[in-house]
Motif scaffolding. Structure first.
Motif: not given
Length: 390
Positions: A56, A110, A168, A247, A300, A302, A341-342
């Motif tokens: 994370g 995370s 997450d 995610g 991930g 966002e 990943d994140t």
């Protein structure tokens, strides 16, 4: 004797040809400049990790950067850290990061800045993907001004199954007395789910537990670096690679939660009011889930303030962006982005993400660790702000 004397002449000729070959190739751009894949996006390496593998990352509203290192088998002296200059230091201090501290962090998956002056830490309490230690899986908030813990929420036992692996989280402070946290259960052996936590009371509910949208896609076969990814033990035994809902992203208005199993290429969306409604049945929530189609295989997710959703694409060393009208575009495609990943959007208009070579770990390669340090924290300019939490 004449036959013997021909060997030296042949050797000299072979040597001359061998020497001339590279020169001929170098003089012929058509040979040396062969077509190759184009990179997409201008990546900048923000930090090189030469110790444990990170997962994370989060960038606060003031630009501070925090990372975490789950205890999956690497030597992890601290599971949460802050990047300060050219080093990572334990956060909020070294003592709470000690694995033998009965009040400390066991294995953090995370870290997420909430946009309201705090960074939250998600402790799986499941080192090495073991069953979570009862009463230890929790959410911890640290005040960014004082660097002290100001809130700790232990997940109720009814939402943490023996197979649960909390992964997450996303925050919405427009709902409830003190806000709501959405958490993914990315189990590798049981049902996936969305866990909804009320910050004020600490009450939590499992939502979409075992639903197709939070579950491993049984037909999914990932291919990373040209190789089918599966669990490969040192004794030669193999099994399918399967990770449930992973995610997660919250829309700018807070009304839609986006999520995806790691072992799937589909993006799903669900109205958040239904997730928060204690009276809403699982069947009702499931019927409201939308399958938004394929986006690539993601770790991930966002979201930004303009209505876009970002998804890493670990099969293609990249990051994709879903525009508000539903169209996808690739914003990163780079051979250095090994298992992106994140992600986290900083106040500087950059999208930050870790690349940790997860697919090269021993468990996927017959017990051989094929990872090559350093692991990276990258960023790419997107000229967007993070989705607001209030």
């Amino acid at each position: 004797m004449q036959a013997q004397s021909s060997f030296p002449r042949f050797s000299h000729l072979a040597a001359a040809l061998a020497l001339a070959a590279p020169l001929a190739l170098a003089a012929n751009p058509a040979v040396t400049m062969l077509p190759a894949e184009r990179n997409v996006g201008k990546l900048e390496q923000v930090f090189a990790f030469r110790g444990a593998m990170p997962t994370g990352v989060t960038v606060t509203e003031t630009g501070r950067i925090f990372v975490n290192f789950p205890r999956w088998g690497d030597d992890v002296p601290f599971t949460v850290g802050e990047i300060r200059g050219n080093q990572v230091v334990p956060y909020p201090d070294a003592a709470i990061n000690r694995a033998d501290n009965p009040q400390g962090f066991l294995s953090v998956q995370s870290v997420v800045a909430d946009g309201q002056g705090k960074v939250w830490i998600l402790d799986t309490a499941a080192p090495g993907f073991s069953a979570p230690i009862p009463g230890r899986a929790r959410l911890v908030a640290v005040d960014l001004t004082t660097n002290r813990i100001v809130k700790s929420i232990v997940f109720p036992s009814e939402v943490i199954l023996p197979s649960t692996y909390v992964n997450d989280m996303r925050f919405d402070f427009r709902t409830g007395q003190a806000g709501t946290i959405y958490v993914t259960d990315s189990s590798v052996s049981g049902p996936g789910a969305i866990i909804v936590v009320d910050i004020a009371s600490g009450r939590a509910m499992r939502r979409l537990s075992g639903d197709v949208s939070t579950s491993v896609d049984k037909s999914f076969v990932p291919v990373v670096e040209g190789k089918t990814m599966m669990n490969r033990a040192a004794d030669g035994k193999t099994s399918p690679f399967g990770v449930a809902s992973d995610g997660i992203a919250l829309s700018a208005d807070g009304n839609t939660l986006y999520f995806s199993p790691l072992s799937s290429r589909h993006l799903y969306a669900v109205p958040t009011p239904l997730l928060r409604d204690p009276a809403a049945t699982d069947a009702r929530i499931a019927s409201a889930v939308k399958d938004l189609g394929e986006k690539g295989a993601s770790d991930g997710l966002e979201a930004d303030a303009d209505g876009a959703v970002y998804a890493t694409d670990y099969e293609h060393n990249g990051v994709r962006k879903r525009l508000p009208d539903g169209r996808w575009e690739t914003i990163v495609h780079d051979p250095r982005a090994l298992w992106p990943d994140t992600m986290s959007i900083g106040p500087d208009g950059y999208l930050y993400f870790t690349a940790n070579q997860l697919h090269r770990m021993p468990g996927f390669n017959g017990g051989k660790d094929l990872r090559s340090k350093p692991y990276s924290l990258f960023r790419v300019k997107i000229d967007a702000k993070p989705a607001p939490t209030r």
